[in-house]
Design a protein around this motif. Structure first.
Motif, mmCIF file in Angstrom:
data_model
loop_
_atom_site.group_PDB
_atom_site.id
_atom_site.type_symbol
_atom_site.label_atom_id
_atom_site.label_comp_id
_atom_site.label_asym_id
_atom_site.label_seq_id
_atom_site.Cartn_x
_atom_site.Cartn_y
_atom_site.Cartn_z
ATOM 1 N N GLN A 139 0.823 -1.210 0.000
ATOM 2 C CA GLN A 139 0.000 0.000 0.000
ATOM 3 C C GLN A 139 0.859 1.264 0.000
ATOM 4 O OE1 GLN A 139 -2.271 -0.779 3.550
ATOM 5 N NE2 GLN A 139 -3.974 -1.700 2.414
ATOM 6 N N LEU A 140 1.935 1.258 0.808
ATOM 7 C CA LEU A 140 2.764 2.452 0.962
ATOM 8 C C LEU A 140 3.713 2.662 -0.213
ATOM 9 C CD1 LEU A 140 3.615 2.055 4.766
ATOM 10 C CD2 LEU A 140 2.100 3.781 3.748
ATOM 11 N N VAL A 141 4.229 1.571 -0.765
ATOM 12 C CA VAL A 141 5.147 1.659 -1.922
ATOM 13 C C VAL A 141 4.634 0.694 -2.986
ATOM 14 C CG1 VAL A 141 7.541 1.617 -2.695
ATOM 15 C CG2 VAL A 141 7.039 2.091 -0.296
ATOM 16 N N PRO A 142 3.660 1.104 -3.780
ATOM 17 C CA PRO A 142 3.023 0.199 -4.744
ATOM 18 C C PRO A 142 3.980 -0.405 -5.771
ATOM 19 C CG PRO A 142 1.727 2.207 -4.463
ATOM 20 C CD PRO A 142 3.027 2.431 -3.772
ATOM 21 N N THR A 143 5.108 0.280 -6.025
ATOM 22 C CA THR A 143 6.056 -0.231 -7.023
ATOM 23 C C THR A 143 7.068 -1.208 -6.431
ATOM 24 O OG1 THR A 143 7.493 1.689 -6.634
ATOM 25 C CG2 THR A 143 5.895 1.855 -8.436
ATOM 26 N N SER A 144 6.944 -1.507 -5.141
ATOM 27 C CA SER A 144 7.909 -2.417 -4.506
ATOM 28 C C SER A 144 7.807 -3.815 -5.103
ATOM 29 C CB SER A 144 7.678 -2.473 -2.993
ATOM 30 O OG SER A 144 6.344 -2.842 -2.690
ATOM 31 N N GLU A 145 8.946 -4.500 -5.101
ATOM 32 C CA GLU A 145 9.038 -5.857 -5.643
ATOM 33 C C GLU A 145 9.290 -6.831 -4.501
ATOM 34 O OE1 GLU A 145 11.261 -5.094 -9.819
ATOM 35 O OE2 GLU A 145 12.278 -4.277 -8.059
ATOM 36 N N ILE A 146 9.018 -8.104 -4.741
ATOM 37 C CA ILE A 146 9.142 -9.096 -3.679
ATOM 38 C C ILE A 146 10.101 -10.216 -4.102
ATOM 39 C CG2 ILE A 146 7.931 -10.883 -2.359
ATOM 40 C CD1 ILE A 146 7.372 -8.086 -1.351
ATOM 41 N N LEU A 147 10.992 -10.547 -3.179
ATOM 42 C CA LEU A 147 11.936 -11.656 -3.335
ATOM 43 C C LEU A 147 11.579 -12.686 -2.268
ATOM 44 C CD1 LEU A 147 14.585 -12.485 -4.815
ATOM 45 C CD2 LEU A 147 15.830 -11.305 -3.008
ATOM 46 N N VAL A 148 11.331 -13.919 -2.666
ATOM 47 C CA VAL A 148 10.875 -14.960 -1.736
ATOM 48 C C VAL A 148 12.039 -15.878 -1.367
ATOM 49 C CG1 VAL A 148 9.296 -16.901 -1.399
ATOM 50 C CG2 VAL A 148 8.536 -14.882 -2.670
ATOM 51 N N VAL A 149 12.213 -16.084 -0.058
ATOM 52 C CA VAL A 149 13.276 -16.960 0.445
ATOM 53 C C VAL A 149 12.657 -18.237 0.992
ATOM 54 C CG1 VAL A 149 15.184 -17.191 2.083
ATOM 55 C CG2 VAL A 149 14.712 -14.969 1.033
ATOM 56 N N THR A 150 13.227 -19.369 0.617
ATOM 57 C CA THR A 150 12.752 -20.661 1.110
ATOM 58 C C THR A 150 13.950 -21.547 1.427
ATOM 59 O OG1 THR A 150 11.275 -22.525 0.645
ATOM 60 C CG2 THR A 150 12.609 -21.706 -1.190
ATOM 61 N N THR A 151 13.687 -22.717 1.965
ATOM 62 C CA THR A 151 14.712 -23.730 2.168
ATOM 63 C C THR A 151 14.402 -24.913 1.244
ATOM 64 O OG1 THR A 151 13.452 -24.691 4.008
ATOM 65 C CG2 THR A 151 15.148 -23.061 4.560
ATOM 66 N N PRO A 152 15.300 -25.898 1.142
ATOM 67 C CA PRO A 152 15.083 -26.992 0.176
ATOM 68 C C PRO A 152 13.906 -27.911 0.491
ATOM 69 C CG PRO A 152 17.406 -26.819 0.789
ATOM 70 C CD PRO A 152 16.650 -25.957 1.737
ATOM 71 N N GLN A 153 13.395 -27.880 1.712
ATOM 72 C CA GLN A 153 12.280 -28.766 2.062
ATOM 73 C C GLN A 153 11.033 -28.431 1.248
ATOM 74 O OE1 GLN A 153 13.033 -27.456 6.262
ATOM 75 N NE2 GLN A 153 12.133 -29.459 6.709
ATOM 76 N N ILE A 154 10.375 -29.444 0.748
ATOM 77 C CA ILE A 154 9.142 -29.226 -0.010
ATOM 78 C C ILE A 154 8.072 -28.607 0.888
ATOM 79 C CG2 ILE A 154 7.311 -30.346 -1.321
ATOM 80 C CD1 ILE A 154 10.001 -30.194 -2.754
ATOM 81 N N ALA A 155 8.044 -29.030 2.166
ATOM 82 C CA ALA A 155 7.069 -28.459 3.107
ATOM 83 C C ALA A 155 7.295 -26.954 3.260
ATOM 84 C CB ALA A 155 7.172 -29.157 4.458
ATOM 85 N N ALA A 156 8.572 -26.536 3.293
ATOM 86 C CA ALA A 156 8.887 -25.112 3.418
ATOM 87 C C ALA A 156 8.489 -24.369 2.147
ATOM 88 C CB ALA A 156 10.367 -24.919 3.698
ATOM 89 N N ALA A 157 8.651 -25.037 1.017
ATOM 90 C CA ALA A 157 8.293 -24.417 -0.263
ATOM 91 C C ALA A 157 6.794 -24.125 -0.338
ATOM 92 C CB ALA A 157 8.708 -25.332 -1.416
ATOM 93 N N GLU A 158 5.989 -25.032 0.192
ATOM 94 C CA GLU A 158 4.542 -24.824 0.187
ATOM 95 C C GLU A 158 4.165 -23.587 0.989
ATOM 96 O OE1 GLU A 158 3.096 -28.473 1.733
ATOM 97 O OE2 GLU A 158 3.196 -29.548 -0.184
ATOM 98 N N VAL A 159 4.879 -23.374 2.094
ATOM 99 C CA VAL A 159 4.601 -22.201 2.926
ATOM 100 C C VAL A 159 5.132 -20.940 2.248
ATOM 101 C CG1 VAL A 159 4.989 -21.145 5.179
ATOM 102 C CG2 VAL A 159 4.670 -23.612 5.008
ATOM 103 N N ALA A 160 6.315 -21.048 1.624
ATOM 104 C CA ALA A 160 6.928 -19.889 0.962
ATOM 105 C C ALA A 160 6.050 -19.371 -0.159
ATOM 106 C CB ALA A 160 8.305 -20.267 0.428
ATOM 107 N N GLU A 161 5.346 -20.273 -0.811
ATOM 108 C CA GLU A 161 4.476 -19.866 -1.918
ATOM 109 C C GLU A 161 3.442 -18.839 -1.459
ATOM 110 O OE1 GLU A 161 0.903 -21.612 -4.719
ATOM 111 O OE2 GLU A 161 1.916 -22.931 -3.292
ATOM 112 N N ARG A 162 2.993 -18.959 -0.211
ATOM 113 C CA ARG A 162 1.960 -18.043 0.287
ATOM 114 C C ARG A 162 2.466 -16.598 0.336
ATOM 115 N NH1 ARG A 162 0.941 -22.058 5.311
ATOM 116 N NH2 ARG A 162 0.328 -23.891 4.086
ATOM 117 N N ALA A 163 3.755 -16.433 0.656
ATOM 118 C CA ALA A 163 4.320 -15.081 0.688
ATOM 119 C C ALA A 163 4.268 -14.449 -0.698
ATOM 120 C CB ALA A 163 5.759 -15.132 1.196
ATOM 121 N N GLY A 164 4.574 -15.266 -1.722
ATOM 122 C CA GLY A 164 4.472 -14.764 -3.089
ATOM 123 C C GLY A 164 3.042 -14.546 -3.518
#
Length: 372
Positions: free
Chosen positions: A238-263
């Motif tokens: 909302q404050l910086v509409p042009t901001s971009e997002i970089l998603v960090v995860t670990t190699p675990q597939i379970a972690a990847a499923e959670v990381a997807e939500r951030a994206g």
């Protein structure tokens, strides 16, 4: 030119170490005169107890002693009054009141939010190292530690216990390794104090950290977001509409499923997801070189695949950071691994990611370019 003219010319070459503007421009030179071969100066500090006083004194003496006919310097320090400090704020903000410069149409700063679906994936460590590695490539870089509850950037950047200089309602970010840094920790009475803020107040905190800091001209601002998909992730969009997002995860597939939500939440609020970084990846044995996948394999690829399908365009896996003790040791010591162990596999992987990350894909055609 007369000696006094040369003296003023020399003073114009000295910059405030924090504001990066010349002393005469900031109104810090109250008086300057020559008595024989002695330069007598009265310099106004922005605040009482300015932490940069000694460095400022050294810089002034070096510049003034280079003037022909001057063999000694006498400096008297005073402190600006409220009106003089207000004039500095107007100068730095081009006459405008408090505002978020990165949200303006003519801003050239790329704002990159570093996000993760859950905690413990090394998001903050990567933020610090990405910022320092970017600065090493000659960019003007800042970090905003927006992880209000779990702030750790001051330790990672070697800034524990330090506080920014405040000029009325404006403050100057601290700097280390060529990176300007702001964190909520810097404003707490005690480091050990816990922060328990609810939603609306969190939004206001982020807004103030973005607007009340004098960042200067930045090429890149990394924002270390809290894990998950809560208030601050939405507030950044909302404050910086042009901001971009970089998603960090670990190699675990379970972690990847959670990381997807951030994206996913970034996509829903129309932020561009620019890539995925897999941290704690396979690392080579120090003795035999055999690769060990302590946390499994495939999490980065899976996150990249899912987010690419979600947004309808390529969200690349920018790189994998091998699990290594040097990354943790550098963070504990306040010396990012790209500084403490630049030849390590972790540091090399980070440098390769930054080389991809700093390429500006959006054209600057038609954008007003300021002169620095």
């Amino acid at each position: 030119m007369t000696t006094i003219e040369l003296l003023h010319q020399a003073l114009a070459t000295v910059q405030d170490p924090e504001l990066h503007r010349s002393l005469p421009e900031l109104g810090m030179v109250k008086a300057a005169s020559i008595n024989g071969s002695t330069a007598q100066l009265e310099i106004l500090l922005t605040i009482s107890g300015c932490p940069m006083k000694d460095r400022l004194k050294t810089d002034i003496e070096k510049a003034v002693l280079a003037v022909d006919g001057v063999s000694s310097v006498e400096i008297t320090f005073g402190v600006m009054d409220e009106e003089q400090r207000a004039n500095i704020k107007k100068l730095l903000r081009n006459g405008r009141e408090s505002f978020i410069s990165f949200a303006q149409a003519d801003s050239l700063t790329r704002v990159i939010g570093v996000a993760s679906g859950k905690g413990g994936v090394g998001k903050s460590s990567l933020t610090a190292n990405l910022a320092v590695a970017s600065a090493q490539k000659g960019l003007r870089v800042g970090i905003l530690d927006a992880d209000v509850y779990g702030h750790s950037i001051p330790r990672l950047m070697g800034l524990i216990g330090q506080r920014p200089t405040a000029i009325d309602q404006m403050f100057i970010p601290l700097e280390s390794y060529g990176v300007k840094t702001v964190s909520m920790e810097m404003f707490k009475p005690e480091r050990t104090d816990a922060i328990a803020y609810r939603g609306p107040l969190l939004h206001r905190v982020l807004e103030q950290l973005l607007s009340d800091a004098y960042w200067g001209d930045l090429d890149l601002l990394y924002i270390d977001l809290p894990p998950g998909t809560g208030d601050l992730a939405i507030s950044l969009g909302q404050l910086v509409p042009t901001s971009e997002i970089l998603v960090v995860t670990t190699p675990q597939i379970a972690a990847a499923e959670v990381a997807e939500r951030a994206g996913r939440i970034a996509h829903q609020i129309h932020q561009r997801v620019i890539g995925v970084i897999e941290n704690m990846s396979a690392y080579p044995c120090a003795d035999c070189g055999h690769m060990t996948s302590l946390f499994g394999e495939g999490g980065g690829e899976e996150t990249s695949k899912r987010l690419s399908q979600l947004v309808g365009s390529d969200v690349p896996l920018l790189g994998k950071i091998p699990f290594g003790a040097e990354l943790r040791e550098g963070g504990d010591a306040g010396e990012p691994v790209v500084i403490s162990a630049p030849d390590s596999p972790s540091a090399q992987a980070i440098q390769e990611i930054v080389a991809k990350l700093i390429v500006r894909e959006k054209s600057l055609l038609g954008v007003r370019l300021g002169l620095a």
